[in-house]
Design a protein around this motif. Structure first.
Motif, PDB file in Angstrom:
ATOM      1  N   ILE A 260    -165.718  62.955   4.292  1.00  0.00           N
ATOM      2  CA  ILE A 260    -165.663  64.263   4.944  1.00  0.00           C
ATOM      3  C   ILE A 260    -166.785  64.439   5.953  1.00  0.00           C
ATOM      4  N   THR A 261    -167.972  63.962   5.615  1.00  0.00           N
ATOM      5  CA  THR A 261    -169.065  64.109   6.574  1.00  0.00           C
ATOM      6  C   THR A 261    -168.931  63.120   7.722  1.00  0.00           C
ATOM      7  N   GLU A 262    -168.448  61.919   7.429  1.00  0.00           N
ATOM      8  CA  GLU A 262    -168.421  60.910   8.485  1.00  0.00           C
ATOM      9  C   GLU A 262    -167.136  60.911   9.294  1.00  0.00           C
ATOM     10  N   HIS A 263    -166.048  61.320   8.671  1.00  0.00           N
ATOM     11  CA  HIS A 263    -164.783  61.336   9.402  1.00  0.00           C
ATOM     12  C   HIS A 263    -164.063  62.648   9.193  1.00  0.00           C
ATOM     13  N   PRO A 264    -164.613  63.730   9.706  1.00  0.00           N
ATOM     14  CA  PRO A 264    -163.921  65.016   9.545  1.00  0.00           C
ATOM     15  C   PRO A 264    -162.527  64.940  10.160  1.00  0.00           C
TER      16      PRO A 264
ATOM     17  N   VAL B 276    -163.065  71.243   9.857  1.00  0.00           N
ATOM     18  CA  VAL B 276    -163.953  70.526   8.942  1.00  0.00           C
ATOM     19  C   VAL B 276    -165.247  70.166   9.659  1.00  0.00           C
ATOM     20  N   ALA B 277    -165.099  69.677  10.892  1.00  0.00           N
ATOM     21  CA  ALA B 277    -166.286  69.261  11.643  1.00  0.00           C
ATOM     22  C   ALA B 277    -167.217  70.448  11.909  1.00  0.00           C
ATOM     23  N   SER B 278    -166.642  71.629  12.106  1.00  0.00           N
ATOM     24  CA  SER B 278    -167.494  72.777  12.401  1.00  0.00           C
ATOM     25  C   SER B 278    -168.037  73.408  11.129  1.00  0.00           C
ATOM     26  N   PHE B 279    -167.360  73.175   9.999  1.00  0.00           N
ATOM     27  CA  PHE B 279    -167.773  73.798   8.740  1.00  0.00           C
ATOM     28  C   PHE B 279    -168.850  72.970   8.040  1.00  0.00           C
TER      29      PHE B 279
ATOM     30  N   ILE C   8    -161.504  67.066  22.764  1.00  0.00           N
ATOM     31  CA  ILE C   8    -162.769  67.723  22.425  1.00  0.00           C
ATOM     32  C   ILE C   8    -163.661  66.671  21.792  1.00  0.00           C
ATOM     33  N   VAL C   9    -164.841  66.524  22.365  1.00  0.00           N
ATOM     34  CA  VAL C   9    -165.772  65.530  21.855  1.00  0.00           C
ATOM     35  C   VAL C   9    -166.712  66.215  20.879  1.00  0.00           C
ATOM     36  N   GLY C  10    -166.820  65.656  19.683  1.00  0.00           N
ATOM     37  CA  GLY C  10    -167.766  66.182  18.707  1.00  0.00           C
ATOM     38  C   GLY C  10    -168.933  65.220  18.559  1.00  0.00           C
ATOM     39  N   VAL C  11    -170.128  65.768  18.682  1.00  0.00           N
ATOM     40  CA  VAL C  11    -171.312  64.931  18.508  1.00  0.00           C
ATOM     41  C   VAL C  11    -172.210  65.578  17.476  1.00  0.00           C
ATOM     42  N   GLY C  12    -172.500  64.846  16.419  1.00  0.00           N
ATOM     43  CA  GLY C  12    -173.379  65.380  15.385  1.00  0.00           C
ATOM     44  C   GLY C  12    -174.769  65.600  15.939  1.00  0.00           C
ATOM     45  N   PRO C  13    -175.482  66.580  15.406  1.00  0.00           N
ATOM     46  CA  PRO C  13    -176.814  66.895  15.923  1.00  0.00           C
ATOM     47  C   PRO C  13    -177.805  65.744  15.738  1.00  0.00           C
ATOM     48  N   ALA C  14    -177.507  64.847  14.800  1.00  0.00           N
ATOM     49  CA  ALA C  14    -178.411  63.715  14.605  1.00  0.00           C
ATOM     50  C   ALA C  14    -177.973  62.522  15.434  1.00  0.00           C
ATOM     51  N   ASP C  15    -176.851  62.648  16.122  1.00  0.00           N
ATOM     52  CA  ASP C  15    -176.336  61.527  16.912  1.00  0.00           C
ATOM     53  C   ASP C  15    -176.692  61.646  18.384  1.00  0.00           C
ATOM     54  N   ILE C  16    -177.466  62.656  18.721  1.00  0.00           N
ATOM     55  CA  ILE C  16    -177.997  62.753  20.077  1.00  0.00           C
ATOM     56  C   ILE C  16    -179.469  62.370  19.968  1.00  0.00           C
TER      57      ILE C  16
END
Lengths: 371, 315
Positions: free
Chosen positions: A225-229, A234-237, A285-293
């Motif tokens: 769930i965390t790695e592949h929302p 799910v990605a926003s929650f 829509i591109v999702g980028v985790g806050p730790a992936d920038i």
């Protein structure tokens, strides 16, 4: 860990309250011995689902099976399931002993056996000292243990828990969380645990069912769930701070597949086939985790094109800092180690490695599977 | 405290007497208001108590005195053994009748009606509160019987109760019977019982009952071992309230009794009216009539307190 036999099966389970859909056709297999968390915002139908399993709500449609037996119409008394309520619902007018003994008395067990079993469970939950006290006089943690003990003493096949840690202050909550998890491991009993707290669900659950607006958004292990929302929701929650979402156009330039938003560009040639197969109208829509920038200084070589941003805000936390970076019309949230020195107003070069991207289709809001 | 201020004139000790003076004035004002209210409420009672010990010469004396000049208990003994006072008038008004039969009637009618009213009201309230029996407006409709002036029911009920023309309309033969009043009182108070107990039942969180059900308990068991003990105080308050209503009911007791089923309030009215002015015995009976309510209130006082704080049951 678990025998992969489903102990509870929900088939197209649906609940409406006066025409409002609370649960919109749920299919689910709960595995024997697993710790399953229902996670979602309030009003998403997670508690209603739990109450239907317990028999406290009558489904509008659909079926519930317990070990293959249809129990949809069985009264709650005969289901043999345990339920721990959010506010414990202790019998306030009774002593702790009588609270624990209630289920056994109802079953008509001989007093000697009742006493022996109450003492045994009280020892396990460290309630021996308060057995003679009124339930209303206990502290929160003891109330919670009485609620657990009262439910466990009848040896239910499945334990259903409705946000049992909600009333605890943060410090105690982590302790109780560990206690609950340990209890579950020791008992080896199936538990379904409802929570709106992602941290709780992700740390305790063997599997997590993410729900929204009466529907299943994703069912998977916390890692999945965390790695592949599976969806934008799910990605926003999940994740704190949540993922950054950037609408991007997909185009082919010189044989390379590119996603572009203003001055941001990602090379996605590698996933070209997957994207073109799943994308609906040329936008993603591109999702980028806050730790992936990553600030350029912290990135290893060749992680992507550096991008110039302006630091808008720095929020220091205990071990890390949350930065808000301005690029074009976007405000990106980025997590950096607490030791990283940066001031608001400075310019900062960052990279966004393509391998860390999550892509979603803006129409279906579902994830675009890249592999 | 004033001394402290003089001997140690520090900032705090100077401030203290001033504060306590303010507090003292506050206490005094509160006390005055309390005494004032107590006088307003208690004066009629004190007056009744005073008259009940006065000889006939002092009943209408002007200016009146609160303390009887020649106190006596003759008014009380008269109630139980009237003899033959003032001949015909006392016989006509019923003042010549001893009060024991009326007391016995009241002591049967009021408690029995109260107990049934509370039981029926409680069960109905549970059904309404938990299962919405009869729909959302049911509790409201139970009040319709209280929306008319009660006397409007007197004539129809009288027709039911008595044999109007014995050979044609036999009636229920409930006129001037205890059962007749009991049934009537249950009917008129059950709506109050429902509303009062419903409030207390609503205050018991559903989750507590659901927890008991999931532990395997049946609905009846939940009702008696979980819900009932939790609303015990509320039931005590309801019982006292309904007992007061039935114990003091006058209008229907007056209309529907004649001789055998006379209750205390009716008996009280016999001593002073258009004719007859037995103010002393009337006051004495008023005092005696209030005793059962006072005693009942005192006995269930402890439950009343828990009853009213149980509105704060934790969820």
């Amino acid at each position: 860990m678990a025998d992969p036999l489903p102990i509870i099966q929900l088939r197209n389970l649906r609940k409406e309250f006066n025409g409002t859909v609370a649960v919109a056709g749920l299919d689910l297999d709960v595995l024997e011995g697993e710790f399953l968390c229902f996670l979602g915002p309030s009003g998403c139908g997670k508690t209603t689902t739990l109450r239907m399993i317990a028999g406290l709500e009558t489904p509008t449609a659909g079926e519930i099976y317990l070990r293959g037996q249809r129990i949809t119409d069985l009264p709650p008394q005969q289901r043999g399931l345990g339920f721990v309520f959010q506010n414990y619902a202790l019998f306030w007018h009774m002593t702790v002993f009588d609270n624990l003994a209630f289920g056994l008395k109802v079953r008509g067990l001989p007093p000697a056996e009742i006493e022996a079993r109450v003492k045994e469970i009280a020892r396990g939950l460290e309630l021996e000292a308060v057995l003679g006290q009124r339930a209303a006089r206990l502290d929160l943690s003891a109330m919670q243990r009485v609620a657990m003990g009262r439910t466990l003493i009848t040896q239910p096949q499945v334990l259903l828990l409705d946000e049992p840690l909600n009333n605890f202050r943060p410090g105690l909550r982590e302790i109780m969380r560990a206690e609950l998890k340990r209890l579950q491991l020791n008992l080896g009993r199936t538990m379904i645990y409802v929570t709106h707290d992602q941290e709780e669900a992700l740390t305790m659950g063997d599997r997590v069912l993410v729900m929204n607006a009466g529907r299943v958004e994703q069912l998977g292990t916390p890692r999945e769930i965390t790695e592949h929302p599976a969806s934008l929701f799910v990605a926003s929650f999940i994740g704190r701070p949540p993922m950054n979402f950037i609408p991007a156009d997909y185009r082919i330039e010189g044989g390379r597949a590119l996603l572009r938003h203003g001055s941001l560009t990602w090379d996605v040639t590698l996933w070209r086939q997957a994207i073109e197969a799943q994308m609906r109208n040329g936008q993603v829509i591109v999702g980028v985790g806050p730790a992936d920038i990553l600030p350029l200084a912290l990135a290893s070589h060749g992680e992507g094109e550096p991008l110039r941003t302006q630091v808008d805000l720095v929020q220091p936390l205990a071990r890390q800092k949350i930065l808000e970076l301005k690029v074009d019309d976007l405000l990106l949230k980025v997590v950096v180690p607490g030791t990283f020195q940066v001031q608001a107003g400075e310019m900062l070069d960052v990279v966004m490695p393509s391998r860390a991207l999550h892509l979603f289709d803006p129409l279906t809001e579902k994830a675009i599977l890249l592999y | 405290m004033a001394e402290t201020a003089v001997t140690t004139p520090t900032v705090t000790s100077v401030a203290r007497p001033r504060l306590s003076a303010r507090a003292w004035v506050g206490t005094l004002l509160r006390l005055l208001v309390a005494v004032g209210i107590a006088i307003v409420f208690l004066l009629p009672v004190l007056w009744m108590l005073s008259i009940s010990f006065k000889p006939p010469t002092e009943w209408l004396e002007y200016p009146p005195t609160l303390i009887p000049k020649e106190p006596l208990i003759g008014n009380y003994t008269f109630l139980f053994n009237p003899g033959n006072p003032e001949g015909a008038i006392a016989v006509m008004t019923g003042a010549a009748e001893p009060v024991m039969p009326a007391f016995i009637n009241s002591l049967i009618i009021a408690p029995v009606a109260t107990v049934f009213s509370v039981i029926i009201g409680f069960l109905a309230a549970y059904a309404v509160s938990r299962f919405r029996v009869g729909g959302n407006f049911m509790p409201f409709f139970t009040l319709t019987t209280r929306m008319f002036p009660p006397v409007a029911f007197a004539v129809p009920l009288l027709v039911y109760y008595s044999a109007v023309i014995p050979s044609v309309i036999p009636g229920l033969r409930l006129y001037d019977t205890r059962l007749g009043l009991i049934l009537m009182y249950i009917a008129f108070t059950v709506a109050f019982a429902l509303w009062m107990t419903k409030g207390f039942i609503d205050g018991v969180p559903r989750h507590i009952e659901e927890a008991a059900i999931l532990d395997g308990a049946s609905r009846w068991r939940v009702l008696f071992t979980i819900t009932l003990p939790l609303v015990r105080g509320g039931l005590a308050a309801t019982t006292l309230f309904i007992f007061i209503l039935t114990w003091t009911e006058f209008l229907f007791a007056l209309i529907f009794t004649q001789r055998y089923a006379i209750t205390v309030p009716v008996q009280v009215s016999h001593y002073a009216g258009a004719i007859g002015r037995f103010y002393g015995p009337q006051a004495a009976l008023g005092i005696l009539a209030s005793l059962p309510v006072v005693i009942a209130g005192y006995l269930i006082q402890r439950h009343l307190v828990t009853g009213f704080t149980f509105g704060l049951i934790r969820e």
